[in-house]
Write an enzyme that holds these catalytic residues in place. Structure first.
Site, PDB file in Angstrom:
ATOM      1  CB  SER A   1    -108.072 112.323 -24.556  1.00 23.04           C
ATOM      2  OG  SER A   1    -108.786 113.441 -25.019  1.00 23.04           O
TER       3      SER A   1
ATOM      4  CE1 TYR B   1    -109.838 109.163 -28.604  1.00 18.07           C
ATOM      5  CE2 TYR B   1    -110.538 111.221 -27.585  1.00 18.07           C
ATOM      6  CZ  TYR B   1    -109.541 110.388 -28.046  1.00 18.07           C
ATOM      7  OH  TYR B   1    -108.222 110.777 -27.939  1.00 18.07           O
TER       8      TYR B   1
HETATM    9  N1  NAP Z   1    -103.514 113.651 -31.231  1.00 19.22           N
HETATM   10  C1  NAP Z   1    -104.226 114.216 -30.284  1.00 19.22           C
HETATM   11  O1  NAP Z   1    -104.608 115.394 -30.387  1.00 19.22           O
HETATM   12  C2  NAP Z   1    -104.552 113.438 -29.045  1.00 19.22           C
HETATM   13  C3  NAP Z   1    -105.095 114.140 -27.948  1.00 19.22           C
HETATM   14  C4  NAP Z   1    -105.410 113.433 -26.795  1.00 19.22           C
HETATM   15  C5  NAP Z   1    -105.170 112.077 -26.723  1.00 19.22           C
HETATM   16  N2  NAP Z   1    -104.649 111.424 -27.796  1.00 19.22           N
HETATM   17  C6  NAP Z   1    -104.424 109.975 -27.655  1.00 19.22           C
HETATM   18  O2  NAP Z   1    -103.084 109.674 -27.977  1.00 19.22           O
HETATM   19  C7  NAP Z   1    -103.003 108.355 -28.525  1.00 19.22           C
HETATM   20  C8  NAP Z   1    -102.255 108.416 -29.846  1.00 19.22           C
HETATM   21  O3  NAP Z   1    -103.038 109.215 -30.722  1.00 19.22           O
HETATM   22  P1  NAP Z   1    -102.464 109.802 -32.088  1.00 19.22           P
HETATM   23  O4  NAP Z   1    -102.907 111.200 -32.169  1.00 19.22           O
HETATM   24  O5  NAP Z   1    -101.038 109.452 -32.235  1.00 19.22           O
HETATM   25  O6  NAP Z   1    -103.382 108.956 -33.110  1.00 19.22           O
HETATM   26  P2  NAP Z   1    -103.027 108.375 -34.539  1.00 19.22           P
HETATM   27  O7  NAP Z   1    -102.106 109.274 -35.279  1.00 19.22           O
HETATM   28  O8  NAP Z   1    -104.348 108.020 -35.153  1.00 19.22           O
HETATM   29  O9  NAP Z   1    -102.245 107.054 -34.189  1.00 19.22           O
HETATM   30  C9  NAP Z   1    -102.906 106.007 -33.537  1.00 19.22           C
HETATM   31  C10 NAP Z   1    -101.920 104.920 -33.261  1.00 19.22           C
HETATM   32  O10 NAP Z   1    -102.657 103.841 -32.697  1.00 19.22           O
HETATM   33  C11 NAP Z   1    -102.419 102.678 -33.466  1.00 19.22           C
HETATM   34  N3  NAP Z   1    -103.588 101.827 -33.489  1.00 19.22           N
HETATM   35  C12 NAP Z   1    -104.858 102.141 -33.808  1.00 19.22           C
HETATM   36  N4  NAP Z   1    -105.639 101.056 -33.736  1.00 19.22           N
HETATM   37  C13 NAP Z   1    -104.828 100.030 -33.364  1.00 19.22           C
HETATM   38  C14 NAP Z   1    -105.027  98.643 -33.131  1.00 19.22           C
HETATM   39  N5  NAP Z   1    -106.235  98.083 -33.265  1.00 19.22           N
HETATM   40  N6  NAP Z   1    -103.967  97.901 -32.763  1.00 19.22           N
HETATM   41  C15 NAP Z   1    -102.744  98.439 -32.632  1.00 19.22           C
HETATM   42  N7  NAP Z   1    -102.490  99.743 -32.835  1.00 19.22           N
HETATM   43  C16 NAP Z   1    -103.522 100.508 -33.208  1.00 19.22           C
HETATM   44  C17 NAP Z   1    -102.085 103.197 -34.865  1.00 19.22           C
HETATM   45  O11 NAP Z   1    -101.257 102.266 -35.539  1.00 19.22           O
HETATM   46  P3  NAP Z   1    -101.742 101.336 -36.756  1.00 19.22           P
HETATM   47  O12 NAP Z   1    -102.800 102.089 -37.478  1.00 19.22           O
HETATM   48  O13 NAP Z   1    -100.478 101.097 -37.508  1.00 19.22           O
HETATM   49  O14 NAP Z   1    -102.238 100.104 -36.076  1.00 19.22           O
HETATM   50  C18 NAP Z   1    -101.258 104.419 -34.538  1.00 19.22           C
HETATM   51  O15 NAP Z   1     -99.931 104.082 -34.283  1.00 19.22           O
HETATM   52  C19 NAP Z   1    -104.440 107.849 -28.673  1.00 19.22           C
HETATM   53  O16 NAP Z   1    -104.757 107.011 -27.607  1.00 19.22           O
HETATM   54  C20 NAP Z   1    -105.260 109.128 -28.596  1.00 19.22           C
HETATM   55  O17 NAP Z   1    -106.546 108.893 -28.126  1.00 19.22           O
HETATM   56  C21 NAP Z   1    -104.331 112.066 -28.953  1.00 19.22           C
END
Ligand code: NAP
Length: 291
Positions: free
Chosen positions: A142, A155
């Site tokens: 990120s 984070y």
């Molecule tokens: N969205 C943003 O603005 C943003 C920006 C920069 C980086 N990111 C990064 O992108 C990645 C995806 O983020 P997102 O925005 O899609 O977040 P999200 O909507 O909260 O989704 C998180 C994903 O991670 C899975 N997850 C969480 N804990 C887990 C565990 N213990 N075991 C297996 N799966 C797990 C969740 O699935 P379950 O809950 O079904 O397990 C879900 O599929 C993350 O690493 C985040 O840090 C996001």
């Protein structure tokens, strides 16, 4: 790994948010998929849809922080497809809150899920990749890793850890056929953790930084694998110079976070009492897996 059609990829965090477009972008490249997350209904429905569309996909209900579940996801991929060529460590948690308000268990869990699990899953996938002289690890970091984002210390630390891990793997295994990329998205609109934070707290990303899209992140993942990119920033405005300036002159980095309005926005999210970025259903599914 310029040719990825026919490769086998594990994508963690494949149940929602950015994981879904990443999975779909890989499916369009004719990659065979293993979808890993805790929410069985979501990964199973997506795997069924992809299979019906002609893209082989299986769902493996996985808590990445659970050692047995990590071993199982690799075992199922090898049983189904005979190998793992690509690992996308995308699963992650964020909780925008003052560091002193985090309880030790939450800190430990965030480090486990965001960083340790990605390293341990990589450790399981890597020997087969090295043996076949073919493989790619993608780590989802990120922009917080590079920016010193306030109210996000743990984070940001995990995401900075993923940058260092990814770049070190890359230099260590250079010439082996196995490589690694790290993706640094900014604030992502339309789906995922920032989108939920914005919807709940009303705090918006500063205009000067803008927001990117889940599709742009998914394209960045595919392009990083195909073109073996070390480090990809996904943001609508160019930020490399600003980030480099922050590295050279850390006071400038702090000042620009305030000047650009990022500090104000993060403070608003923290003040809104934002819960950890995990929907209730996923938290209880994880708890069920832990038992
Ligand atoms: N969205 C943003 O603005 C943003 C920006 C920069 C980086 N990111 C990064 O992108 C990645 C995806 O983020 P997102 O925005 O899609 O977040 P999200 O909507 O909260 O989704 C998180 C994903 O991670 C899975 N997850 C969480 N804990 C887990 C565990 N213990 N075991 C297996 N799966 C797990 C969740 O699935 P379950 O809950 O079904 O397990 C879900 O599929 C993350 O690493 C985040 O840090 C996001």
């Amino acid at each position: 790994m310029r040719r990825i059609a026919g490769s086998v990829a594990i994508v963690t965090g494949a149940s929602r948010g950015l994981g879904v477009p990443i999975v779909r972008a890989l499916a369009r490249e004719r990659v065979k998929l293993v979808l890993a997350a805790r929410t069985a209904s979501e990964v199973e429905a997506l795997a069924d849809q992809l299979t019906a569309e002609g893209c082989p996909a299986i769902a493996v209900v996985t808590d990445v922080a659970d050692p047995a579940a990590r071993a199982e996801v690799i075992r199922r991929a090898e049983q189904e497809y005979g190998r793992v060529d690509i690992l996308v460590n995308n699963a992650g948690l964020e909780h925008v809150v003052s560091f002193h308000r985090m309880d030790p268990e939450e800190i430990r869990r965030m480090v486990d899920v965001n960083l340790t699990s990605a390293m341990l899953l990589t450790a399981l996938a890597l020997p087969g990749m090295l043996e076949r002289k073919r493989g790619h690890i993608v780590n989802m970091s990120s922009l917080s890793a590079a920016a010193g984002l306030p109210f996000d210390a743990v984070y940001a630390a995990t995401k900075a850890g993923l940058v260092a891990f990814s770049l070190s793997l890359r230099s260590e295994y250079r010439g082996s056929g196995v490589s690694s990329s790290v993706i640094l998205p900014g604030f992502v609109s339309d789906a995922g953790m920032y989108h939920r934070m914005e919807a709940r707290s009303g705090a918006k990303a500063p205009r000067t930084l803008g927001t990117t899209t889940p599709q742009a992140v998914a394209r960045a993942v595919v392009s990083a694998i195909k073109h073996d990119k070390p480090h990809v920033i996904v943001n609508p405005r160019p930020l490399r110079l600003l980030l480099a300036g922050g590295q050279l002159w850390p006071r400038l980095g702090n000042w620009s976070l305030r000047g650009l309005g990022v500090r104000r926005m993060m403070a608003e999210v923290a003040a809104s009492g934002e819960p950890a970025a995990e929907p209730e259903a996923a938290v209880s599914a994880g708890a069920a897996l832990d038992t």
